[in-house]
Design a protein around this motif. Structure first.
Motif, PDB file in Angstrom:
ATOM      1  N   LEU A  10       0.823  -1.208   0.000  1.00 24.43           N
ATOM      2  CA  LEU A  10       0.000   0.000   0.000  1.00 24.43           C
ATOM      3  C   LEU A  10       0.861   1.264   0.000  1.00 24.43           C
ATOM      4  CD1 LEU A  10      -2.871  -1.002   2.468  1.00 24.43           C
ATOM      5  CD2 LEU A  10      -2.924  -0.924  -0.035  1.00 24.43           C
ATOM      6  N   GLY A  11       2.010   1.190   0.665  1.00 28.66           N
ATOM      7  CA  GLY A  11       2.916   2.335   0.670  1.00 28.66           C
ATOM      8  C   GLY A  11       3.467   2.636  -0.710  1.00 28.66           C
ATOM      9  N   SER A  12       3.779   1.599  -1.471  1.00 28.02           N
ATOM     10  CA  SER A  12       4.270   1.789  -2.837  1.00 28.02           C
ATOM     11  C   SER A  12       3.219   2.471  -3.695  1.00 28.02           C
ATOM     12  CB  SER A  12       4.639   0.434  -3.453  1.00 28.02           C
ATOM     13  OG  SER A  12       5.707  -0.169  -2.754  1.00 28.02           O
ATOM     14  N   LEU A  13       1.963   2.103  -3.492  1.00 29.62           N
ATOM     15  CA  LEU A  13       0.888   2.729  -4.251  1.00 29.62           C
ATOM     16  C   LEU A  13       0.661   4.168  -3.796  1.00 29.62           C
ATOM     17  CD1 LEU A  13      -1.462  -0.342  -4.326  1.00 29.62           C
ATOM     18  CD2 LEU A  13      -0.645   0.858  -6.343  1.00 29.62           C
ATOM     19  N   ALA A  14       0.720   4.410  -2.495  1.00 28.41           N
ATOM     20  CA  ALA A  14       0.523   5.770  -1.988  1.00 28.41           C
ATOM     21  C   ALA A  14       1.573   6.723  -2.529  1.00 28.41           C
ATOM     22  CB  ALA A  14       0.546   5.764  -0.459  1.00 28.41           C
TER      23      ALA A  14
END
Length: 247
Positions: free
Chosen positions: A187-191
């Motif tokens: 999710l951090g990579s997407l954020a």
């Protein structure tokens, strides 16, 4: 002001989420206000935006906005809540697809997630800002209610991704030492896409899909999933894009 033709353009969203908006059966009118507000808040920030700015983008007067919203604050947080709602609405059908291996569903979800962030970029940029508590003081019910909605939608998203990663690990196609860390890392990579993506530079559907595919490839590979587990390999950038957001 924007031309009448621009006002009549059908928005690419259906605002069905719970919000502080006034009750109205005219969903398309509310959607047009939200689209204009997302653009204004993205370009000017909360403090620098007035309802006059939103009205100018919308091509109307503030009276039309007050028909749907009591205040700028209500409108601002409705944009933020809507961003999280649209993510969940888009990815849930892919996550729950019958007969599709977990690793493939995980890739499809991350790809659709990235596509959603780019297609409604102003909404997601505003949502990132709204959840950082930097512009508006804490404590008011007008802030706490929408933030509770955001937290609930984020929790649903985390549970969904966590379950998919667990399933892929159980299938033996992904080597994941920590499910929780893998979920947060993905999710951090997407954020981070919200930070570096420039909608003015990558504005075609083909460009956005290529970016979404590469991000999904990167995240799933980072989870230790074998490319052979995917029906569409990591290199399949010509694959059909995910279904568009319902609207």
């Amino acid at each position: 002001m924007r031309s009448p033709a621009s006002r009549k353009k059908k928005p690419a969203l259906t605002p069905l989420w719970e919000s502080e908006a006034r009750s109205s059966p005219k969903m398309e009118g509310r959607a047009l206000v939200l689209e204009a507000a997302a653009t204004a808040f993205y370009e000017r920030g909360y403090a620098g935006t007035t309802l006059d700015h939103v009205a100018t983008i919308l091509g109307t007067t503030k009276g039309q906005i007050y028909h749907y919203y009591r205040s700028k604050l209500d409108l601002y947080f409705d944009v933020a809540v809507g961003a999280f709602f649209m993510i969940n609405e888009r990815i849930y059908p892919l996550a729950e697809a019958k007969g599709v291996p977990a690793a493939q569903r995980l890739h499809d979800v991350f790809r659709a997630f990235a596509t959603e962030l780019m297609e409604h970029y102003p909404f997601h940029r505003v949502a990132l800002e709204a959840t950082q508590f930097k512009l508006i003081g804490r404590g008011s019910a007008a802030q706490e209610r929408p933030l509770a909605r955001i937290n609930a939608l984020r929790k649903q998203l985390e549970i969904l991704i966590n379950a998919l990663i667990e399933e892929a690990a159980a299938d033996g196609v992904c080597q994941i030492p920590s499910i929780q860390l893998a979920m947060r890392g993905g999710l951090g990579s997407l954020a981070w896409l919200i930070v570096w993506f420039d909608p003015k530079q990558s504005n075609s559907a083909e460009e956005r899909d290529a970016i979404a595919m590469r991000i999904a490839d990167f995240v799933v590979a980072g989870l230790g999933c074998r490319s052979s587990a995917l029906t569409n390999s990591f290199a399949a950038e010509t694959a059909a894009p995910p279904a568009a957001h319902r609207g």
